[in-house]
Design an enzyme around this catalytic site. Sequence first.
Site, PDB file in Angstrom:
ATOM      1  NE  ARG A   1      -4.089   1.817   1.003  1.00 30.01           N
ATOM      2  CZ  ARG A   1      -5.123   2.110   0.221  1.00 30.01           C
ATOM      3  NH1 ARG A   1      -5.182   1.649  -1.005  1.00 30.01           N
ATOM      4  NH2 ARG A   1      -6.117   2.830   0.677  1.00 30.01           N
TER       5      ARG A   1
ATOM      6  CB  THR B   1      -9.329  -0.665  -7.275  1.00 31.96           C
ATOM      7  OG1 THR B   1      -9.174   0.469  -6.480  1.00 31.96           O
ATOM      8  CG2 THR B   1      -8.869  -1.899  -6.569  1.00 31.96           C
TER       9      THR B   1
ATOM     10  CB  THR C   1      -6.102   0.637  -6.291  1.00 33.02           C
ATOM     11  OG1 THR C   1      -6.986   1.667  -6.688  1.00 33.02           O
ATOM     12  CG2 THR C   1      -5.506   1.000  -4.948  1.00 33.02           C
TER      13      THR C   1
ATOM     14  CG  ASP D   1      -8.597   5.094  -0.075  1.00 28.29           C
ATOM     15  OD1 ASP D   1      -9.732   5.510  -0.344  1.00 28.29           O
ATOM     16  OD2 ASP D   1      -8.082   4.121  -0.649  1.00 28.29           O
TER      17      ASP D   1
ATOM     18  CB  SER E   1     -12.471  -1.082   0.983  1.00 26.72           C
ATOM     19  OG  SER E   1     -12.847   0.018   1.743  1.00 26.72           O
TER      20      SER E   1
ATOM     21  N   GLY F   1     -13.778  -1.536  -6.605  1.00 27.56           N
ATOM     22  CA  GLY F   1     -15.098  -0.992  -6.278  1.00 27.56           C
ATOM     23  C   GLY F   1     -15.127  -0.127  -5.031  1.00 27.56           C
ATOM     24  N   GLY F   2     -13.946   0.331  -4.568  1.00 25.42           N
ATOM     25  CA  GLY F   2     -13.923   1.208  -3.392  1.00 25.42           C
ATOM     26  C   GLY F   2     -14.591   0.543  -2.211  1.00 25.42           C
TER      27      GLY F   2
HETATM   28  O1  DON Z   1      -8.028   0.973  -1.234  1.00 23.15           O
HETATM   29  C1  DON Z   1      -9.200   1.254  -1.396  1.00 23.15           C
HETATM   30  O2  DON Z   1     -10.094   0.848  -0.693  1.00 23.15           O
HETATM   31  C2  DON Z   1      -9.585   2.150  -2.563  1.00 23.15           C
HETATM   32  N1  DON Z   1      -8.483   2.995  -2.897  1.00 23.15           N
HETATM   33  C3  DON Z   1     -10.009   1.286  -3.709  1.00 23.15           C
HETATM   34  C4  DON Z   1     -10.421   2.089  -4.913  1.00 23.15           C
HETATM   35  C5  DON Z   1     -11.243   1.358  -5.879  1.00 23.15           C
HETATM   36  O3  DON Z   1     -11.577   0.223  -5.708  1.00 23.15           O
HETATM   37  C6  DON Z   1     -11.666   2.141  -7.068  1.00 23.15           C
HETATM   38  N2  DON Z   1     -12.208   1.288  -8.073  1.00 23.15           N
HETATM   39  N3  DON Z   1     -13.275   1.030  -8.384  1.00 23.15           N
END
Ligand code: DON
Length: 599
Positions: free
Chosen positions: A132, A409, A427, A451, A481, A501-502
Amino acid sequence: MKKVTLSIHCAIILFLALLGACRTGQKAPDVRQSSGVYQYDNEKKQAVARRAGPYFSDRQAVVGRSGMVASAHPEASRVGVDILKAGGNAVDAAVAVQFALAVVYPGAGNIGGGGFMVYRDNTGQAYTLDYREKAPEKAHKDMYLDSAQNVIPRLSITGHLASGVPGSVDGMVEAHRRFGRLTWAQVLQPAIDLAEKGVALTEREALGLNRTRSSFLAVNPDKRYFMKADTTDWKAGELLIQKDLGQTLRRIQQQGRAGFYEGETARLLAAEMQRGGGIISEADLKNYHAVWRDPLVDTYRNYKIITMPPTSSGGVALLQLMKLVEPYPLRRWGWNSDSTVQVMIEAERRVYADRAKFLGDPDFVKVPVAQLIDRNYLQTRWADFNFARATDSRNVKGGNMPGYESLETTHFSVVDKDGNAVSITTTLNGGYGSRVVVGGAGFLMNNEMDDFSIKPGVPNMFGLIGNQANAIAPGKRMLSSMTPTIVEQDGKLYMVVGTPGGSTIITSVYQTILNVLDHGMTMQQSVNALKFHHQWLPDKTTFENGAFSDETIQKLQSRGYVLEQLTNSLGRMDCILRRPDGTLEGASDPRADNTSVGY
Ligand code: DON
């Protein structure tokens, strides 16, 4: 004329039959025994025409006997399988896929971002790698607030200040150093070829780049990356050639981690930051290191779940969700029946409240992981639940923890012929990240700083709120997430699962696993299945068109649930299931370009 009427008639009957089959049923279409790239364009058309649960489309699985790669892009999956065929193991293939995605899928594939890897070798030993991004040394808690302590719109989302220190390259170096079999040069080469010779744009990618062009120009006024020389629209099939990115990848190929975190690339990145008012320095890059963490392992019924610990909230949340619904007879109630949906929503409400209160970088805050997934604790979370009425999110807070000090992501899955399995979610955060392209190096930077909880109680781009546990601090990793996960059955590899998908990642992974374990779906059906999401706040349940029957909608609404049908879709899963006969079912999401390739 008669012939036309007849065929319309037939088409209507066929449509109604399909609709009926879908509505009543859990009856699965047979899984086609085939391998190779699936024709996703046809599926997209079918999907638009027929939107009634449980499935988004009737895409069929890809079946492989020896190995499988499921990823967001057909070229990246092909690269992975080529590496497997050349004698590489799942980690070699995963490294090659990560770099290939950075070229062919610039919206989310990356070297300027970060991610998480869950790895289970064929003896059952599991490992997780946290690569990360981190806040730069010059970052501070209030860096996105004005003098009146108000959030400055978009500062954490677009432009140079939005980026964390990238982790993807060090993550891949570490994964390969520890488990790779092929040489580093071999696993980098396919991405270099794709960058230098070019990749044919899919329709989706061409659209994405066209839509983002004005934002690329705004953030990079004197650069022309990701657009045609005459700045006209890209069309599907046109070649995207990325010479500077090719050179950057060559430096990484020749010098390993130093090819990115030191020397020319680091110099270019730091210069880019200075030019645009960013704060990432050469020292930040040199100091970045991915971290091996103990995997989070627990059971759901008689299955073992291996998933990502913090800095992701995904693993903790997934286990909480699964264990919260474990006492309930989901299978008997049926897929997306009102009772099934109700307990799942109520579990989600409580779990996301815990996420906001307790979760953050474990190197900075004490995250009470063991307590959060403890069955006795979880039992207490049901105390205020009543089937007659939706719980009000305003009355739900993160749980009480004795002894706790307050304080775009993409996912891909790989299984090799020996049964080693890799689950990676990686991501830039938003699509095309911060939109900043590093001048001379040709890669996009993340906007992962969003985030963090940039101000207590203020939602991020996914509507998630947080607190001190996820406040910004120099060198700290922002909460995620992302939920790369592996499921074991009877001590053997069973499923490799994950999605972008955040905030919806956790609930999509949750449903995808339960669909197989509780509702008897195949892996592909489970990926195809329509999905829903609740995240405590805002207090509403969003759902894909068709995910709930009229009866379920009416019953849930009568109990006070706020339901909102989405115009877009949920999840872009890339999963693999190992069947009892040892063959591998590659299940990629029909909602985008995702493709499984097996052999
Ligand atoms: O790490 C995370 O939870 C977010 N940065 C993920 C972002 C994400 O999945 C965007 N895509 N759809």
